[in-house]
Design a protein around this motif. Structure first.
Motif, PDB file in Angstrom:
ATOM      1  N   ILE A 195     -51.402  57.948  58.878  1.00  0.00           N
ATOM      2  CA  ILE A 195     -51.460  59.154  59.704  1.00  0.00           C
ATOM      3  C   ILE A 195     -52.909  59.614  59.756  1.00  0.00           C
ATOM      4  O   ILE A 195     -53.508  59.949  58.724  1.00  0.00           O
ATOM      5  CB  ILE A 195     -50.525  60.236  59.152  1.00  0.00           C
ATOM      6  N   VAL A 196     -53.454  59.557  60.964  1.00  0.00           N
ATOM      7  CA  VAL A 196     -54.880  59.829  61.130  1.00  0.00           C
ATOM      8  C   VAL A 196     -55.060  61.182  61.810  1.00  0.00           C
ATOM      9  O   VAL A 196     -54.571  61.414  62.927  1.00  0.00           O
ATOM     10  CB  VAL A 196     -55.547  58.721  61.977  1.00  0.00           C
ATOM     11  N   GLY A 197     -55.694  62.115  61.092  1.00  0.00           N
ATOM     12  CA  GLY A 197     -55.958  63.442  61.642  1.00  0.00           C
ATOM     13  C   GLY A 197     -57.450  63.731  61.635  1.00  0.00           C
ATOM     14  O   GLY A 197     -58.254  62.840  61.927  1.00  0.00           O
ATOM     15  N   ALA A 198     -57.793  64.941  61.269  1.00  0.00           N
ATOM     16  CA  ALA A 198     -59.209  65.304  61.160  1.00  0.00           C
ATOM     17  C   ALA A 198     -59.343  66.244  59.967  1.00  0.00           C
ATOM     18  O   ALA A 198     -58.591  67.219  59.844  1.00  0.00           O
ATOM     19  CB  ALA A 198     -59.678  65.991  62.437  1.00  0.00           C
ATOM     20  N   ALA A 217     -43.646  66.030  57.447  1.00  0.00           N
ATOM     21  CA  ALA A 217     -42.683  66.083  58.549  1.00  0.00           C
ATOM     22  C   ALA A 217     -42.178  64.688  58.918  1.00  0.00           C
ATOM     23  O   ALA A 217     -40.987  64.488  59.206  1.00  0.00           O
ATOM     24  CB  ALA A 217     -43.324  66.756  59.769  1.00  0.00           C
ATOM     25  N   VAL A 218     -43.085  63.712  58.882  1.00  0.00           N
ATOM     26  CA  VAL A 218     -42.675  62.327  59.193  1.00  0.00           C
ATOM     27  C   VAL A 218     -41.655  61.845  58.162  1.00  0.00           C
ATOM     28  O   VAL A 218     -40.621  61.258  58.512  1.00  0.00           O
ATOM     29  CB  VAL A 218     -43.910  61.384  59.230  1.00  0.00           C
ATOM     30  N   ILE A 219     -41.916  62.108  56.878  1.00  0.00           N
ATOM     31  CA  ILE A 219     -40.986  61.664  55.826  1.00  0.00           C
ATOM     32  C   ILE A 219     -39.604  62.281  56.055  1.00  0.00           C
ATOM     33  O   ILE A 219     -38.574  61.592  55.998  1.00  0.00           O
ATOM     34  CB  ILE A 219     -41.516  62.036  54.418  1.00  0.00           C
ATOM     35  N   SER A 220     -39.577  63.582  56.345  1.00  0.00           N
ATOM     36  CA  SER A 220     -38.275  64.238  56.587  1.00  0.00           C
ATOM     37  C   SER A 220     -37.602  63.661  57.826  1.00  0.00           C
ATOM     38  O   SER A 220     -36.397  63.395  57.817  1.00  0.00           O
ATOM     39  CB  SER A 220     -38.471  65.740  56.766  1.00  0.00           C
ATOM     40  N   ALA A 221     -38.373  63.461  58.888  1.00  0.00           N
ATOM     41  CA  ALA A 221     -37.786  62.959  60.134  1.00  0.00           C
ATOM     42  C   ALA A 221     -37.236  61.544  59.958  1.00  0.00           C
ATOM     43  O   ALA A 221     -36.217  61.185  60.555  1.00  0.00           O
ATOM     44  CB  ALA A 221     -38.829  62.993  61.249  1.00  0.00           C
ATOM     45  N   LEU A 222     -37.902  60.733  59.111  1.00  0.00           N
ATOM     46  CA  LEU A 222     -37.424  59.359  58.902  1.00  0.00           C
ATOM     47  C   LEU A 222     -36.017  59.334  58.290  1.00  0.00           C
ATOM     48  O   LEU A 222     -35.264  58.392  58.496  1.00  0.00           O
ATOM     49  CB  LEU A 222     -38.398  58.585  57.991  1.00  0.00           C
ATOM     50  N   GLN A 223     -35.691  60.411  57.545  1.00  0.00           N
ATOM     51  CA  GLN A 223     -34.352  60.455  56.928  1.00  0.00           C
ATOM     52  C   GLN A 223     -33.246  60.566  57.970  1.00  0.00           C
ATOM     53  O   GLN A 223     -32.081  60.245  57.704  1.00  0.00           O
ATOM     54  CB  GLN A 223     -34.239  61.637  55.941  1.00  0.00           C
ATOM     55  N   SER A 224     -33.599  61.017  59.157  1.00  0.00           N
ATOM     56  CA  SER A 224     -32.566  61.181  60.189  1.00  0.00           C
ATOM     57  C   SER A 224     -32.192  59.848  60.840  1.00  0.00           C
ATOM     58  O   SER A 224     -31.205  59.768  61.567  1.00  0.00           O
ATOM     59  CB  SER A 224     -33.038  62.178  61.258  1.00  0.00           C
ATOM     60  N   ILE A 225     -32.969  58.793  60.573  1.00  0.00           N
ATOM     61  CA  ILE A 225     -32.630  57.491  61.183  1.00  0.00           C
ATOM     62  C   ILE A 225     -31.269  57.020  60.664  1.00  0.00           C
ATOM     63  O   ILE A 225     -30.385  56.660  61.435  1.00  0.00           O
ATOM     64  CB  ILE A 225     -33.731  56.442  60.892  1.00  0.00           C
ATOM     65  N   VAL A 226     -31.107  57.033  59.329  1.00  0.00           N
ATOM     66  CA  VAL A 226     -29.831  56.582  58.767  1.00  0.00           C
ATOM     67  C   VAL A 226     -28.726  57.611  59.047  1.00  0.00           C
ATOM     68  O   VAL A 226     -27.603  57.258  59.389  1.00  0.00           O
ATOM     69  CB  VAL A 226     -29.964  56.301  57.251  1.00  0.00           C
ATOM     70  N   VAL A 280     -40.088  57.382  65.568  1.00  0.00           N
ATOM     71  CA  VAL A 280     -40.020  58.686  64.897  1.00  0.00           C
ATOM     72  C   VAL A 280     -41.378  59.052  64.294  1.00  0.00           C
ATOM     73  O   VAL A 280     -41.846  60.198  64.417  1.00  0.00           O
ATOM     74  CB  VAL A 280     -38.910  58.671  63.812  1.00  0.00           C
ATOM     75  N   ALA A 281     -42.037  58.077  63.663  1.00  0.00           N
ATOM     76  CA  ALA A 281     -43.339  58.360  63.051  1.00  0.00           C
ATOM     77  C   ALA A 281     -44.358  58.738  64.125  1.00  0.00           C
ATOM     78  O   ALA A 281     -45.088  59.736  63.979  1.00  0.00           O
ATOM     79  CB  ALA A 281     -43.823  57.146  62.251  1.00  0.00           C
ATOM     80  N   GLU A 282     -44.394  57.966  65.196  1.00  0.00           N
ATOM     81  CA  GLU A 282     -45.403  58.226  66.233  1.00  0.00           C
ATOM     82  C   GLU A 282     -45.150  59.564  66.932  1.00  0.00           C
ATOM     83  O   GLU A 282     -46.075  60.347  67.160  1.00  0.00           O
ATOM     84  CB  GLU A 282     -45.400  57.080  67.266  1.00  0.00           C
ATOM     85  N   SER A 283     -43.892  59.833  67.242  1.00  0.00           N
ATOM     86  CA  SER A 283     -43.629  61.048  68.007  1.00  0.00           C
ATOM     87  C   SER A 283     -43.740  62.292  67.124  1.00  0.00           C
ATOM     88  O   SER A 283     -44.225  63.344  67.575  1.00  0.00           O
ATOM     89  CB  SER A 283     -42.263  60.973  68.711  1.00  0.00           C
ATOM     90  N   THR A 284     -43.344  62.194  65.846  1.00  0.00           N
ATOM     91  CA  THR A 284     -43.488  63.345  64.950  1.00  0.00           C
ATOM     92  C   THR A 284     -44.967  63.641  64.721  1.00  0.00           C
ATOM     93  O   THR A 284     -45.403  64.809  64.763  1.00  0.00           O
ATOM     94  CB  THR A 284     -42.771  63.088  63.603  1.00  0.00           C
ATOM     95  N   ALA A 292     -50.013  58.516  64.348  1.00  0.00           N
ATOM     96  CA  ALA A 292     -49.399  57.617  63.358  1.00  0.00           C
ATOM     97  C   ALA A 292     -49.617  56.181  63.804  1.00  0.00           C
ATOM     98  O   ALA A 292     -49.236  55.808  64.909  1.00  0.00           O
ATOM     99  CB  ALA A 292     -47.906  57.904  63.227  1.00  0.00           C
ATOM    100  N   ARG A 293     -50.276  55.392  62.946  1.00  0.00           N
ATOM    101  CA  ARG A 293     -50.444  53.959  63.218  1.00  0.00           C
ATOM    102  C   ARG A 293     -49.445  53.207  62.336  1.00  0.00           C
ATOM    103  O   ARG A 293     -49.572  53.213  61.112  1.00  0.00           O
ATOM    104  CB  ARG A 293     -51.868  53.524  62.906  1.00  0.00           C
ATOM    105  N   VAL A 294     -48.457  52.616  62.989  1.00  0.00           N
ATOM    106  CA  VAL A 294     -47.332  52.039  62.252  1.00  0.00           C
ATOM    107  C   VAL A 294     -47.440  50.513  62.253  1.00  0.00           C
ATOM    108  O   VAL A 294     -47.585  49.893  63.306  1.00  0.00           O
ATOM    109  CB  VAL A 294     -45.988  52.453  62.897  1.00  0.00           C
TER     110      VAL A 294
END
Ligand SMILES: [Zn+2]
Ligand SMILES: [Zn+2]
Length: 398
Positions: A195-198, A217-226, A280-284, A292-294
């Motif tokens: 995750i690249v920010g500034a 937020a990405v970690i939490s959002a990834l839980q919604s996949i399953v 999910v990673a990119e959009s979150t 997010a570079r996945v």
């Protein structure tokens, strides 16, 4: 603790062969070697194959071995039996008299027994050959998921018509075998999300694009996949196993790194979860104003035992350990197993071979206290040799 394999299995081995196999297992266990470094193990196994009368032994993929045991007839369909041979970077705590002599390395997954039962199967096939030739494959580097591919890349298994393998399992008693049709092991893929920010001063977040808040937020959002995307009737796992970011309490860093694993037993679920991790990673991340570079790294596919090879395996089990000792898997474990790579191109199946002494406890594989009961050597050898014979005969009839 004493333990014995089913009497029908015991009678297949002379006392001398039993002693030889037990000595081999103890020697391999005592001198464990990590993936693709199994030089001493391969030397020892090549000698053991020669000792049991196998003349055609070829070293492949550096620390692997393919041994050919001639069948009763030349030129028929070739069947293979595979045993893996590598150890793990774990400090052994079994207290066994033949415990590892190598600090920080041990056979915590039972591959010492797999290597030995493959040699045992070779011995049984020399004494009582299959219809056509059988290849016994001693495979390095299962634990890294790379060994089966390395063997396949040598071309040593080109033209093989069926392949069988198994894993020791202390959830089951010695003498019990799981030979179920359907899923047996999960795909094991990994992902890396950068995750690249500034960066900025921690007191002036408005001057930053904070990758840490985005990572949370990405970690939490990834839980919604399953929970929300995967069909609840099919198993799946998305785990974030590591997170690294930042260097001090008063600095907002410019990047965060997450790594994790995705497990599935059905190709459709696997593809869905992998593509969802990326989406999910990119959009979150985008919602938080960072990028997010996945990177997805595809590992082993799932093992789903097909019907025909399982029918052969069950027939082989019935005639060696008795039909009553065929037991159902019960709950699926979502570990991966690189035998799946063979099954992408060769029909085959994978068995779980009971390795717990009666009254003893279940010890999970990869624990520092794990070991397989010695008698599981004979069950594995007998069942796998018989699988080769049954498949060889069935394929020769076609
Ligand atoms: Zn393992
Ligand atoms: Zn293993």
């Amino acid at each position: 603790m004493t333990v014995s394999a089913p009497p029908s299995v015991e009678t297949l081995f002379s006392d001398a062969l039993k002693r030889r196999l037990v000595d081999l297992r103890r020697d391999v266990h005592q001198h464990p070697e990590l993936s693709f470094r199994e030089h001493g193990t391969a030397d020892r196994l090549a000698l053991a194959l020669a000792d049991v009368g196998v003349a055609d032994v070829t070293r492949v993929a550096n620390t692997g071995i393919v041994a050919r045991i001639p069948g009763r007839r030349r030129g028929g369909p070739v069947v293979a039996v595979r045993g893996d041979i590598d150890a793990l970077p774990i400090q052994e705590a079994t207290g066994l008299p033949f415990a590892s002599t190598v600090p920080g390395v041990m056979h915590a997954c039972g591959h010492d027994v797999h290597a030995t039962w493959a040699v045992g199967a070779a011995a049984l096939l020399v004494a009582n050959p299959a219809e056509s030739d059988v290849l016994v494959v001693l495979q390095p580097a299962e634990e890294t998921g790379k060994g089966a591919l390395a063997i396949l890349e040598t071309g040593a298994l080109n033209g093989v018509s069926a392949i069988f393998g198994g894993h020791v399992d202390r959830r089951f008693s010695v003498g019990q075998v799981v030979a179920d049709e359907g899923p047996l092991a999960a795909s094991a893929d990994t992902f890396e999300i950068e995750i690249v920010g500034a960066g900025a001063h921690a007191a002036r977040p408005h001057e930053s694009h904070d990758p840490i808040v985005a990572a949370a937020a990405v970690i939490s959002a990834l839980q919604s996949i399953v929970s929300r995307r995967l069909n609840p009737a099919t198993p799946g796992v998305v785990t974030v196993g590591s997170i690294h970011a930042g260097s001090a309490p008063n600095i907002i860093p410019d990047r965060a790194l997450l790594t994790g694993t995705v497990r599935a037993v059905e190709p459709v679920s696997r593809e869905l979860m992998l593509s969802e991790v990326k989406r999910v990673a990119e959009s979150t991340a985008a919602a938080f104003g960072v990028e997010a570079r996945v990177v997805l790294d595809r590992g082993t596919p799932p093992i789903v035992n097909p019907s025909k090879p399982i029918t052969w395996a069950r027939e082989a089990c019935a005639s060696t350990i008795g039909e009553g000792n065929l037991v159902p898997l019960g709950f699926l474990n979502l570990a991966g197993e690189d035998f799946a790579h063979y099954m992408e191109s060769i029909p085959g199946c994978f068995l779980r071979i009971g390795a717990r002494e009666s009254g003893a406890t279940v010890i999970p594989a990869h624990a520092p206290t794990f070991y397989a009961a010695e008698q599981s050597i004979f069950v594995g050898a007998a069942v796998l040799a018989e699988c080769a014979r049954v498949a060889s005969e069935a394929l020769s009839r076609n």
